[in-house]
Design a protein around this motif. Sequence first.
Motif: not given
Length: 509
Positions: A17-27
């Motif tokens: 869940x933390x990885x998905x949130x970080x990827x969304x913030x980066x995009x």
Amino acid sequence: MRFVMRSLTGLVLFALAAGLIANGVWRLSLARQEAAEAPAPRGPSAERVFAVEVAIPRRQDVAPTLTAYGEIVSARRLELRPALAGRLSELSPAFVDGGAVRAGELLFRLDPADAESALRRAEIALAETETDRLASIRTAELAEMDLEASEERVRLQQQALDRQRGLAERLVGSTAAVETAELNLAVARQTRIDAQQALSAARTASEMNATALRRARLELDDARRALADTEVRAPFDGLLSAPAAVLGRQVAANEKLGDLIDPTRLEAAVRVSNAEYARLLDDAGGLRELSAEVRLELGELDAAAPARLVRAAAATGEARTGRTLFLRLDAAAGDLFREGDFVAAQIREPVLEGVAVIPAAASDEDGRVLVVDADDRLRERQVRILRRTGETLTVAEAPFGERMVTIRKPQLGAGARARIVATGEEALRAAEAAGQPVPGGVSNLAAPSGEEMLLLSPERAEALRDRVRASDLAPAERDRLLDRLQTQRAPRGLVERLEGEQAPATSGG
């Protein structure tokens, strides 16, 4: 143990869940950055201007030439064939391929022994026939004399009968004497008939002998001709081709032993299309007698000979289209040209008056060209194509006095805006004389004739040359302007266009 497994599972889920949130913030951050860097929306695009090269069509009279290809033939050619069979007993030293012979020169001779014997027999037969003819004439003369004597006897016997009848009527003569006289008259008449038959037979024999005499004379002429046919002489000056005679060889009657070609009667037989042939006809449909030039490549030597159009072939030949024309060469052409040479002929057609010669690239296949009007826009004009010669066209109804585009590119069309990048001085002078504006800038730097010349310093001339080198002119136009600026004198208009409004009002450096 169960507690540990559940703890590990929860830890893994939390990490995902933390990885998905970080990827969304980066995009999201990346998208905002691209949006900020994107250029502002453009307004309406500017109209495209096409660079063109122009020229002013000039009215002139053109004498076009028609180029055709063919081969050299001889209008005077003789096949050398013996009229009799026999053995070649004599052969001319010039009887070789390319050998030159003169008129009347002996080419070859057959063994004349048989022909001479036949001639002597014909002479003897003629003498015998003449003797028989004389004998028949004398026989006929004697028969005529015998007939005359018979006629005289009949006349005398008729007188004797008349006398006996008179005596009998006066009772002086006897009946027996009258009968004797009648019998004598009948005998005389029979003798006359025999004489007439003899004369007729003598005359018939004389006529038959006369016929035999004519036959004997004809046979003598044949024998003499046969003897003469054992010799073959050249009827005209010429060159021998394809000789096939060997001394001592037995040849058949009418066997071909070579060809004799007259090099002073050479012609070029060339092929033209129906359309080209039609251009060579006069108003009455006859072929014009036009001058021409026939060319032959002999290695580094390019031979040419004047010629004239004399006739067309009677049939179209195997091609079944077009025409074959014959061009008569000068008599001296035989020194270089030979029968069978492949040549190119240029026929000078009648002069075309009031036409223009334009580049072939200026027109499409339908004869449409583009011109630049006073507003620097392209307009279409229709011309009538008369001739296509290499890279040029000879046209009628050309746009005389207008600036015509010399290269019609696919992207050019009517209504488009144009910028002239190359032109000739003649084109600009014609445009200015017609009151048409000449586009400014380095692309139109030709000066009208008679314009004031400025004296330039070396530094100023070099500066002008630098401006020309840095321009976007066509290479040919740039080189032309650089040549004009090599001296210290240049037209005022040229200098002012290069320097803009900064040109001084007076000459000098």
